[in-house]
Scaffold this active site. Structure first.
Site, short mmCIF file in Angstrom:
data_model
loop_
_atom_site.label_atom_id
_atom_site.label_comp_id
_atom_site.label_asym_id
_atom_site.label_seq_id
_atom_site.Cartn_x
_atom_site.Cartn_y
_atom_site.Cartn_z
N GLY A 291 -24.81 17.22 -12.83
CA GLY A 291 -26.16 17.40 -12.20
C GLY A 291 -26.94 18.33 -13.21
N ALA A 292 -28.39 17.83 -13.31
CA ALA A 292 -28.97 18.42 -14.45
C ALA A 292 -29.33 20.02 -14.03
CB ALA A 292 -30.39 17.66 -14.30
N ARG B 20 -24.35 16.69 -23.56
CA ARG B 20 -24.86 15.72 -23.07
C ARG B 20 -26.56 15.30 -23.18
NH1 ARG B 20 -23.29 14.85 -16.63
NH2 ARG B 20 -23.72 12.66 -17.16
N ASP C 234 -32.86 13.47 -13.81
CA ASP C 234 -32.50 14.09 -14.92
C ASP C 234 -33.48 14.45 -15.88
OD1 ASP C 234 -29.87 12.71 -13.82
OD2 ASP C 234 -29.11 14.47 -15.05
N GLN D 101 -19.83 9.82 -7.77
CA GLN D 101 -20.55 11.09 -7.40
C GLN D 101 -20.85 10.92 -6.01
OE1 GLN D 101 -20.92 9.51 -10.25
NE2 GLN D 101 -21.69 10.94 -11.88
O1 MRU Z 1 -23.78 12.20 -14.46
P1 MRU Z 1 -24.19 13.17 -13.34
O2 MRU Z 1 -23.46 13.29 -12.23
O3 MRU Z 1 -24.50 14.53 -14.11
O4 MRU Z 1 -25.64 12.57 -12.85
C1 MRU Z 1 -26.41 13.44 -11.93
C2 MRU Z 1 -27.49 12.67 -11.45
O5 MRU Z 1 -27.78 11.80 -11.87
C3 MRU Z 1 -28.24 13.57 -10.55
O6 MRU Z 1 -28.80 12.64 -9.72
C4 MRU Z 1 -29.32 14.29 -11.35
O7 MRU Z 1 -28.80 15.05 -12.34
C5 MRU Z 1 -30.26 15.40 -10.11
S1 MRU Z 1 -28.99 16.66 -9.79
C6 MRU Z 1 -30.01 17.54 -8.96
#
Ligand code: MRU
Length: 352
Positions: A47-48, A89, A238, A197
């Site tokens: 999550g970002a 990432r 993200d 997720q």
């Molecule tokens: O690959 P992830 O699980 O890190 O992807 C997360 C997402 O796409 C979320 O929607 C995004 O990071 C927003 S989190 C507040």
């Protein structure tokens, strides 16, 4: 919600290992920069905003590991650790935003000349990033809660909840706040192939909050919209380019297209730290490619012939024209998004 996705205690970095949820809730301690890098890469922390917070403390972990003897090598150590963690990432800009903040502390012209004081200043910056995230997410919840009305069906994709931030979420913050205010609504959570997720994390968080939750397979979203059960979509982000194009979990673009086809408002919820004003459009957003095995034998069960070719981008870009509004801690931005975003000012510069 009292989740502590990332925690710093007595000089140690702890995260909830999200790869184990929902069957096991376990915190792990990350004692080396390599462990922090691996935790981000393998989505133990994800999550970002959460990645950004974790990386900020990761700089402290790496700093201690390198044990620089003097101020010059201390500055070099911060640069080195931040550069290394930045390779974990590529898509979530919050990672680079947080690392840049840590680097700026070390490279400030008034940076302390002794190692101990510099470390203390870095620690205080990482703590600020964590605390600000909490306040920002609450403000996002407050900005967006009135968009959800009694009786609504809300669809979300992936996890933009407490687990994706320091503890309260972005897209889910809007739902948590509406729920806290007594509104009754139902959330449909896409399972979110291939790493689930939505199924593993979003439903877990929503159910703990007492929100009426229904899990659907990703390919069910159009059908529930056609059945008239969805009144709005809220997802996280993200990275958002200057024109509003938004990178989020793979499949978000599909959802935006089908929402448009059904005349359903499609909202993105994100902190201002997710905007990348260095990019004029989503075409420049780097999209992470994930490994074959996450698709062919996710969670250990083979579901495809051995050696089949796989293409697995982790994110996609939803064009600005499909977005009804962006819910931020400073209010809801409305089209034309390019103008609303420019008015926010700021912007990130990702370093290599
Ligand atoms: O690959 P992830 O699980 O890190 O992807 C997360 C997402 O796409 C979320 O929607 C995004 O990071 C927003 S989190 C507040």
């Amino acid at each position: 919600m009292a989740l502590q996705t990332v925690r710093w205690e007595d000089g140690h970095l702890y995260i909830i290992d999200q790869t184990l949820l929902p069957t096991e809730f376990k915190e792990i301690r990350l004692d080396t920069q390599e462990a922090v890098w691996e935790a981000i890469k393998s989505l133990r922390v994800r999550g970002a905003p959460a990645i950004g917070v974790c990386a900020a403390f990761g700089v402290l972990v790496g700093f201690r590991q390198l044990a620089p003897p003097d101020a010059g090598s201390a500055r070099q150590a911060v640069r080195q650790v931040a550069g290394y963690l930045a390779t974990s990432r590529p898509t979530a800009v919050n990672l680079f935003w947080a690392l840049n903040r840590m680097r700026a502390v070390a490279e400030h012209r008034d940076a302390p000349s002794d190692v101990e004081t510099l470390y203390a200043r870095l620690e205080s910056e990482a703590r600020s990033i964590l605390e600000e995230d909490g306040a920002t997410c609450r403000a996002i919840g407050e900005s967006g809660e009135s968009l959800i009305r009694d009786g609504d069906g809300v669809l979300t994709h992936c996890n933009a909840g407490g687990l994706a931030t320091a503890g309260y979420g972005t897209a889910l913050a809007v739902m948590f706040r509406a729920h806290e205010k007594g509104r009754r609504f139902q959330v449909f959570a896409d399972e979110t192939r291939p790493l689930l997720q939505g199924a593993r994390l979003t439903t877990w968080e929503l159910m703990q909050a007492g929100i009426d939750t229904t899990l659907i397979c990703d390919n069910t979203a159009a059908q529930v919209m056609r059945e008239g059960r969805i009144h709005l979509v809220i997802v996280g982000a993200d990275r958002i380019a200057a024109n509003g194009d938004t990178a989020n979990k793979i499949g978000t673009y599909n959802v935006a297209l089908i929402a448009k086809a059904h005349d359903i408002p499609f909202y993105v919820a994100a902190p201002v730290s997710t905007f990348d004003l260095d990019l004029s459009s989503g075409d420049g957003i780097p999209i992470e490619l994930r490994g074959t095995e996450e698709v062919t034998q996710g969670f250990g069960v083979p579901t495809a012939p051995e050696n089949v070719r796989v293409y697995s981008p982790a994110f996609d870009v939803t064009p600005s024209r499909l977005i009804t509004g962006i819910i931020t801690e400073r209010g809801v931005l409305r089209p034309p998004l390019e103008i609303a975003i420019a008015a926010l000012g700021g912007g990130q510069t990702a370093f290599a």
